[in-house]
Design a protein around this motif. Structure first.
Motif, PDB file in Angstrom:
ATOM      1  N   ALA A 142       0.828  -1.208   0.000  1.00  0.00           N
ATOM      2  CA  ALA A 142       0.000   0.000   0.000  1.00  0.00           C
ATOM      3  C   ALA A 142       0.859   1.252   0.000  1.00  0.00           C
ATOM      4  N   ALA A 143       1.953   1.247   0.752  1.00  0.00           N
ATOM      5  CA  ALA A 143       2.843   2.413   0.794  1.00  0.00           C
ATOM      6  C   ALA A 143       3.486   2.665  -0.566  1.00  0.00           C
ATOM      7  N   LEU A 144       3.916   1.605  -1.230  1.00  0.00           N
ATOM      8  CA  LEU A 144       4.496   1.771  -2.566  1.00  0.00           C
ATOM      9  C   LEU A 144       3.465   2.305  -3.552  1.00  0.00           C
ATOM     10  N   ALA A 145       2.223   1.842  -3.411  1.00  0.00           N
ATOM     11  CA  ALA A 145       1.159   2.340  -4.283  1.00  0.00           C
ATOM     12  C   ALA A 145       0.878   3.818  -4.032  1.00  0.00           C
ATOM     13  N   CYS A 146       1.127   4.282  -2.805  1.00  0.00           N
ATOM     14  CA  CYS A 146       0.906   5.692  -2.466  1.00  0.00           C
ATOM     15  C   CYS A 146       2.084   6.578  -2.848  1.00  0.00           C
ATOM     16  N   GLY A 147       3.145   5.972  -3.383  1.00  0.00           N
ATOM     17  CA  GLY A 147       4.277   6.776  -3.826  1.00  0.00           C
ATOM     18  C   GLY A 147       5.535   6.636  -2.998  1.00  0.00           C
ATOM     19  N   PHE A 148       5.550   5.737  -2.037  1.00  0.00           N
ATOM     20  CA  PHE A 148       6.740   5.527  -1.222  1.00  0.00           C
ATOM     21  C   PHE A 148       7.860   4.986  -2.096  1.00  0.00           C
ATOM     22  N   ARG A 149       9.019   5.647  -2.055  1.00  0.00           N
ATOM     23  CA  ARG A 149      10.136   5.271  -2.915  1.00  0.00           C
ATOM     24  C   ARG A 149      11.422   5.151  -2.095  1.00  0.00           C
ATOM     25  N   PRO A 150      11.629   4.027  -1.429  1.00  0.00           N
ATOM     26  CA  PRO A 150      12.863   3.840  -0.658  1.00  0.00           C
ATOM     27  C   PRO A 150      14.062   3.647  -1.583  1.00  0.00           C
ATOM     28  N   ASN A 151      15.235   3.991  -1.088  1.00  0.00           N
ATOM     29  CA  ASN A 151      16.454   3.806  -1.876  1.00  0.00           C
ATOM     30  C   ASN A 151      17.397   2.801  -1.213  1.00  0.00           C
ATOM     31  N   ALA A 152      16.850   1.895  -0.437  1.00  0.00           N
ATOM     32  CA  ALA A 152      17.649   0.925   0.315  1.00  0.00           C
ATOM     33  C   ALA A 152      18.221  -0.146  -0.596  1.00  0.00           C
ATOM     34  N   THR A 153      19.391  -0.647  -0.218  1.00  0.00           N
ATOM     35  CA  THR A 153      19.989  -1.793  -0.889  1.00  0.00           C
ATOM     36  C   THR A 153      19.364  -3.081  -0.343  1.00  0.00           C
ATOM     37  N   VAL A 154      19.740  -4.193  -0.946  1.00  0.00           N
ATOM     38  CA  VAL A 154      19.219  -5.481  -0.480  1.00  0.00           C
ATOM     39  C   VAL A 154      19.613  -5.725   0.973  1.00  0.00           C
ATOM     40  N   GLU A 161      11.364  11.664  22.244  1.00  0.00           N
ATOM     41  CA  GLU A 161      12.753  11.355  21.933  1.00  0.00           C
ATOM     42  C   GLU A 161      13.263  10.122  22.671  1.00  0.00           C
ATOM     43  N   TYR A 162      12.701   9.837  23.854  1.00  0.00           N
ATOM     44  CA  TYR A 162      13.263   8.775  24.694  1.00  0.00           C
ATOM     45  C   TYR A 162      12.351   7.555  24.845  1.00  0.00           C
ATOM     46  N   GLN A 163      11.224   7.537  24.191  1.00  0.00           N
ATOM     47  CA  GLN A 163      10.378   6.351  24.257  1.00  0.00           C
ATOM     48  C   GLN A 163      10.912   5.265  23.319  1.00  0.00           C
ATOM     49  N   PRO A 164      10.539   3.989  23.519  1.00  0.00           N
ATOM     50  CA  PRO A 164      11.168   2.884  22.779  1.00  0.00           C
ATOM     51  C   PRO A 164      11.001   2.935  21.276  1.00  0.00           C
ATOM     52  N   PHE A 165       9.868   3.441  20.773  1.00  0.00           N
ATOM     53  CA  PHE A 165       9.591   3.304  19.347  1.00  0.00           C
ATOM     54  C   PHE A 165      10.300   4.344  18.486  1.00  0.00           C
ATOM     55  N   THR A 166      10.752   5.444  19.069  1.00  0.00           N
ATOM     56  CA  THR A 166      11.439   6.458  18.271  1.00  0.00           C
ATOM     57  C   THR A 166      12.763   5.955  17.704  1.00  0.00           C
ATOM     58  N   PRO A 167      13.655   5.330  18.488  1.00  0.00           N
ATOM     59  CA  PRO A 167      14.881   4.812  17.863  1.00  0.00           C
ATOM     60  C   PRO A 167      14.617   3.719  16.839  1.00  0.00           C
ATOM     61  N   VAL A 168      13.576   2.911  17.059  1.00  0.00           N
ATOM     62  CA  VAL A 168      13.236   1.901  16.059  1.00  0.00           C
ATOM     63  C   VAL A 168      12.809   2.574  14.764  1.00  0.00           C
ATOM     64  N   ASN A 169      11.966   3.600  14.873  1.00  0.00           N
ATOM     65  CA  ASN A 169      11.485   4.303  13.692  1.00  0.00           C
ATOM     66  C   ASN A 169      12.625   5.003  12.962  1.00  0.00           C
ATOM     67  N   GLU A 170      13.526   5.649  13.714  1.00  0.00           N
ATOM     68  CA  GLU A 170      14.648   6.342  13.083  1.00  0.00           C
ATOM     69  C   GLU A 170      15.603   5.361  12.419  1.00  0.00           C
ATOM     70  N   THR A 171      15.749   4.183  13.002  1.00  0.00           N
ATOM     71  CA  THR A 171      16.582   3.153  12.378  1.00  0.00           C
ATOM     72  C   THR A 171      15.965   2.686  11.063  1.00  0.00           C
ATOM     73  N   LEU A 172      14.660   2.453  11.072  1.00  0.00           N
ATOM     74  CA  LEU A 172      13.974   2.055   9.832  1.00  0.00           C
ATOM     75  C   LEU A 172      14.093   3.131   8.768  1.00  0.00           C
ATOM     76  N   ARG A 173      13.865   4.376   9.181  1.00  0.00           N
ATOM     77  CA  ARG A 173      13.936   5.479   8.217  1.00  0.00           C
ATOM     78  C   ARG A 173      15.340   5.615   7.639  1.00  0.00           C
ATOM     79  N   GLY A 174      16.340   5.431   8.489  1.00  0.00           N
ATOM     80  CA  GLY A 174      17.710   5.515   8.001  1.00  0.00           C
ATOM     81  C   GLY A 174      18.052   4.398   7.035  1.00  0.00           C
ATOM     82  N   LEU A 175      17.607   3.175   7.342  1.00  0.00           N
ATOM     83  CA  LEU A 175      17.900   2.044   6.469  1.00  0.00           C
ATOM     84  C   LEU A 175      17.180   2.153   5.133  1.00  0.00           C
ATOM     85  N   LEU A 176      15.919   2.597   5.163  1.00  0.00           N
ATOM     86  CA  LEU A 176      15.120   2.624   3.937  1.00  0.00           C
ATOM     87  C   LEU A 176      15.322   3.887   3.113  1.00  0.00           C
ATOM     88  N   MET A 177      15.587   5.018   3.785  1.00  0.00           N
ATOM     89  CA  MET A 177      15.650   6.296   3.077  1.00  0.00           C
ATOM     90  C   MET A 177      17.030   6.938   3.091  1.00  0.00           C
TER      91      MET A 177
END
Length: 276
Positions: free
Chosen positions: A147-159, A225-241
């Motif tokens: 669904a995200a790709l259909a909405c225009g999500f364009r990650p530049n991540a490697t394999v 900034e200090y709750q558990p899900f923020t570092p997980v989200n930033e890690t995902l964003r860094g890996l994918l984008m």
């Protein structure tokens, strides 16, 4: 009565079978039940997709203007690229509801009591729930990513980066599944079990999934900034984008490990009490 006769009259104790084989049996049971009653699984997939559509097409125009340009590129971040990793994270947290409900159903309908009379490993019941939930979460992630790709999500991540992102998501799913399994064990009713994991599904909203924490007021910004899900989200964003990850990667792994250990110990303790 002689001791020999008493021994013969006593009911035979069930012989314990192999835990791995029993866990595989419980996994098949849970997957078959999910296939027969797909409404809960579909709901956990539909909710993140609805959130994606809502924030991209309804709020995206306004919220996207507040996203800072990519450092050094001079280009503004498209909001769909900013929010998509957070929506994938929400897909993982949504799966916690299905796990809690499934465990609570077994507890309240007497299924666990019937299992106690069978020659099966006690640990296999929870293991089947956890592994089954991970399989369903993986399927849900594929649907939400589509669904995200259909909405225009364009990650530049490697394999390799895609594999790392999937690993982070599944590690978090493993942790939250144990936590939600424990919630299902302590719930008195199925309805309360469905409500117990709700804070887990809303915490990503109070992190960096929707907007940067820098745009929030003081106390909320500190929490974001200090709750558990923020570092997980930033890690995902860094890996994918390709955005900077910094210390978010180790923090994401540490939070997932802590939640997994706490959830496992909690669930094991409650399961042992329930099976006495």
């Amino acid at each position: 009565m002689s001791s020999t006769a008493a021994h013969a009259a006593a009911p035979a104790r069930p012989v314990r079978s192999h835990a791995l084989r029993d866990a595989a049996t419980m996994l098949r049971r849970n997957l078959k039940r999910a296939r027969r009653y797909p409404s809960l699984t579909a709901t956990t997939v539909i909710m993140p997709v609805v959130m994606l559509l809502l924030f991209v097409y309804v709020f995206g125009g306004a919220l996207g203007t507040g996203i800072a340009p990519v450092a050094g590129s001079g280009e503004a971040v498209r909001y769909v690229d900013y929010i998509a990793p957070g929506i994938l994270l929400m897909a993982v947290t949504s799966g916690a509801i299905a796990t809690a409900v499934a465990v609570a159903v077994d507890m309240t309908e007497g299924t666990v009591n019937r299992f106690r009379t069978m020659a099966i490993s006690r640990a296999s019941v929870l293991t089947g729930h956890v592994v089954g939930s991970l399989v369903q979460t993986a399927i849900g992630l594929v649907a939400v990513l589509g669904a995200a790709l259909a909405c225009g999500f364009r990650p530049n991540a490697t394999v390799v980066e895609w594999a790392a992102a999937l690993g982070v998501l599944m590690l978090l799913a493993f942790a939250l599944t144990w936590v939600s399994a424990a919630m299902g064990l302590v719930a008195k009713t199925v309805e309360s079990a469905s409500n117990a994991p709700m804070p887990l599904t809303f915490l990503p909203f109070m992190g960096s999934s929707i907007v940067p924490p820098e745009s929030m007021p003081g106390a909320l910004r500190w929490f974001a900034e200090y709750q558990p899900f923020t570092p997980v989200n930033e890690t995902l964003r860094g890996l994918l984008m390709g955005t900077p990850i910094g210390s978010s990667g180790p923090l994401a792994l540490a939070w997932s490990a802590v939640l997994a250990l706490a959830g496992y110990l909690w669930a094991r303790r409650k399961a042992r009490r329930a099976q006495r």
